[in-house]
Design an enzyme around this catalytic site. Sequence first.
Site, PDB file in Angstrom:
ATOM      1  N   ASP A 120      66.563  60.179  17.867  1.00 38.98           N
ATOM      2  CA  ASP A 120      66.893  58.917  17.323  1.00 38.98           C
ATOM      3  C   ASP A 120      65.923  58.662  15.909  1.00 38.98           C
ATOM      4  O   ASP A 120      64.899  58.777  15.865  1.00 38.98           O
ATOM      5  CB  ASP A 120      66.613  57.704  18.327  1.00 38.98           C
ATOM      6  N   HIS A 163      65.349  47.758   8.472  1.00 38.61           N
ATOM      7  CA  HIS A 163      65.136  47.511   9.760  1.00 38.61           C
ATOM      8  C   HIS A 163      63.552  48.101   9.836  1.00 38.61           C
ATOM      9  O   HIS A 163      62.570  47.378  10.785  1.00 38.61           O
ATOM     10  CB  HIS A 163      65.914  48.522  10.811  1.00 38.61           C
ATOM     11  N   GLU A 180      70.028  47.742  20.122  1.00 40.56           N
ATOM     12  CA  GLU A 180      69.827  47.983  18.924  1.00 40.56           C
ATOM     13  C   GLU A 180      71.362  48.859  18.354  1.00 40.56           C
ATOM     14  O   GLU A 180      71.778  49.750  19.073  1.00 40.56           O
ATOM     15  CB  GLU A 180      68.965  49.384  18.811  1.00 40.56           C
ATOM     16  N   GLU A 225      73.636  50.927  16.519  1.00 41.76           N
ATOM     17  CA  GLU A 225      73.332  52.323  15.771  1.00 41.76           C
ATOM     18  C   GLU A 225      74.604  53.020  15.760  1.00 41.76           C
ATOM     19  O   GLU A 225      75.551  52.750  16.573  1.00 41.76           O
ATOM     20  CB  GLU A 225      72.105  52.992  16.640  1.00 41.76           C
ATOM     21  N   ASP A 243      70.916  51.911  21.601  1.00 39.51           N
ATOM     22  CA  ASP A 243      69.617  52.154  21.705  1.00 39.51           C
ATOM     23  C   ASP A 243      68.759  51.025  22.656  1.00 39.51           C
ATOM     24  O   ASP A 243      67.882  50.433  21.965  1.00 39.51           O
ATOM     25  CB  ASP A 243      68.798  52.670  20.584  1.00 39.51           C
ATOM     26  N   ARG A 286      61.356  45.335  24.430  1.00 37.22           N
ATOM     27  CA  ARG A 286      60.376  45.279  23.344  1.00 37.22           C
ATOM     28  C   ARG A 286      58.918  44.940  23.851  1.00 37.22           C
ATOM     29  O   ARG A 286      57.891  45.383  23.092  1.00 37.22           O
ATOM     30  CB  ARG A 286      60.787  43.918  22.339  1.00 37.22           C
ATOM     31  N   GLN A 310      57.819  48.307  24.818  1.00 39.03           N
ATOM     32  CA  GLN A 310      57.624  49.240  23.580  1.00 39.03           C
ATOM     33  C   GLN A 310      56.189  48.917  22.756  1.00 39.03           C
ATOM     34  O   GLN A 310      55.537  49.699  22.520  1.00 39.03           O
ATOM     35  CB  GLN A 310      58.738  49.044  22.843  1.00 39.03           C
ATOM     36  N   LYS A 323      62.502  52.468  25.877  1.00 40.45           N
ATOM     37  CA  LYS A 323      63.706  52.821  25.415  1.00 40.45           C
ATOM     38  C   LYS A 323      64.561  54.057  26.138  1.00 40.45           C
ATOM     39  O   LYS A 323      65.674  54.154  26.163  1.00 40.45           O
ATOM     40  CB  LYS A 323      63.518  53.525  23.991  1.00 40.45           C
ATOM     41  N   THR A 326      70.649  54.559  26.911  1.00 41.09           N
ATOM     42  CA  THR A 326      71.313  54.252  25.828  1.00 41.09           C
ATOM     43  C   THR A 326      72.795  54.711  25.960  1.00 41.09           C
ATOM     44  O   THR A 326      73.404  55.444  26.785  1.00 41.09           O
ATOM     45  CB  THR A 326      70.742  55.644  24.883  1.00 41.09           C
ATOM     46  N   GLU A 332      65.108  41.404  15.362  1.00 41.33           N
ATOM     47  CA  GLU A 332      64.688  40.983  14.156  1.00 41.33           C
ATOM     48  C   GLU A 332      65.540  39.845  13.925  1.00 41.33           C
ATOM     49  O   GLU A 332      65.200  38.842  13.076  1.00 41.33           O
ATOM     50  CB  GLU A 332      65.482  42.081  13.164  1.00 41.33           C
TER      51      GLU A 332
END
Length: 433
Positions: free
Chosen positions: A141, A148, A214, A216, A248, A252, A255, A268, A272, A378
């Site tokens: 990834d 970002h 996420e 992606e 993904d 948080r 992480q 993570k 996925t 975000e």
Amino acid sequence: MSNSPIVKISANDPKRKSWIKVNSYSDFPIQNIPFGVFITKHDVITIGTRIGKTCIDLAALHQLGYFEGVPLTEDIFMQDNLNDFIDDGRKTWRAVRNRIAEIFDENNPILRDNEKHREEILFDEKDIEMLMPISVNDYTDFYSSKEHATNVGSIFRDPENPLLPNYLHIPIGYHGRSSSIVISGTGIRRPAGQRKTNGKKEITFGPTKSMDFELEMAFITTGANKLGNTIPIGETDQYIFGMVLLNDWSARDIQAWEYAPLGPFLGKSFATSISPWIVTMDALQPFRVDGPEQDPKPLPYLRQTGKNNYDINLSASIKPKGKQEAVVCETNLKHMYWSVYQQLAHQASNGCNICTADIYGSGTISGPEKGSFGSMLEITWNGKEPIKMKDGTDRKFLKNGDTVILRGYCKNDKIRLGFGECRGIIKKTKEGI
Ligand SMILES: O=C(O)/C=C/C(=O)CC(=O)CC(=O)O
Ligand SMILES: [Ca+2]
Ligand SMILES: [Mg+2]
């Protein structure tokens, strides 16, 4: 080096119409011809493609002789994944897409007027179930959205200096976990893990309190270089089969606690999700655009000219259980700082071998303004600015029962084509964990 001069591909002819009905807002006009794997109402697993809402059994099409003259092994589509077909290389993918376009052209009566064959080959999307399109070999990834990286750097590290000094020189990535890549529609269990609860000193183990998505995209490769060899950037395009949407999923709190100094790990690797139809790079050719200017100039092995980014409109929505969905992000793949070609050249630059059915995620795709951020981290600035759902409830991160839906499409004045959806519903943590 210029990547893939834009060649004429007959399957991309924007004037072509199919004898299969396609709505103007469909992701699957005859110019798309994506590849996937499905199980039919007769319990047969096959490789297939799709036009409008009609799914096409390519194994049956091949058995009935429609690929005559195209060099294919007899059982190439009688598989439960696309690995062998992807391994056959770009010449074969092109020949197959071009033939499919001819068979389904509105002026070609050969299958159009053969009811018996149509019954064997065509299925309504409601009567099939999509399966994982590939047996994933390896998963990287990347982190290719500068916006970002800037946002996460501000939240997790230093708002005064959010972008790390390497960012503009090197396409950053991490090694993901291929065993937990799942097809759209698979339920996602909220993971448990170690976390340091906001502001407190204590370290605990339990269900994540900051479950995130996420937004992606990812590209899928065919075997390229032998171990120890590299791929010149000007040749990378030959080895990319196509693209999918990718979520993904990220915890948080897990992480933020675990990532130093080796990067993302269990925050993570629990899941996925990918969308089921692989849209080929050939189909995406009309949507190539210039990428952002790169300053400083990348090192020679990453230097490219021409249109190397893709104009793909993307969105993420959250649907609380039994309620209406709300769009929480609208962005575009064209914002990516590092192109797919730079990512692939970089991955192989140390002699690492690129294999068939590898997946390379773009990294979270955030645009420059609010409303275009590709993760809840975000959007809510790590929970500080909750957003409202249509049912009036707030979200800092995802709740159990929420479904996240990613969508993507390309559009110009002639055609519109897209990727369908990538969905996942959040389920509660398994008891006992
Ligand atoms: O900046 C960090 O510490 C980590 C950011 C990520 O979440 C890594 C990642 O998955 C890459 C991406 O999606 O862009
Ligand atoms: Ca990611
Ligand atoms: Mg994940």
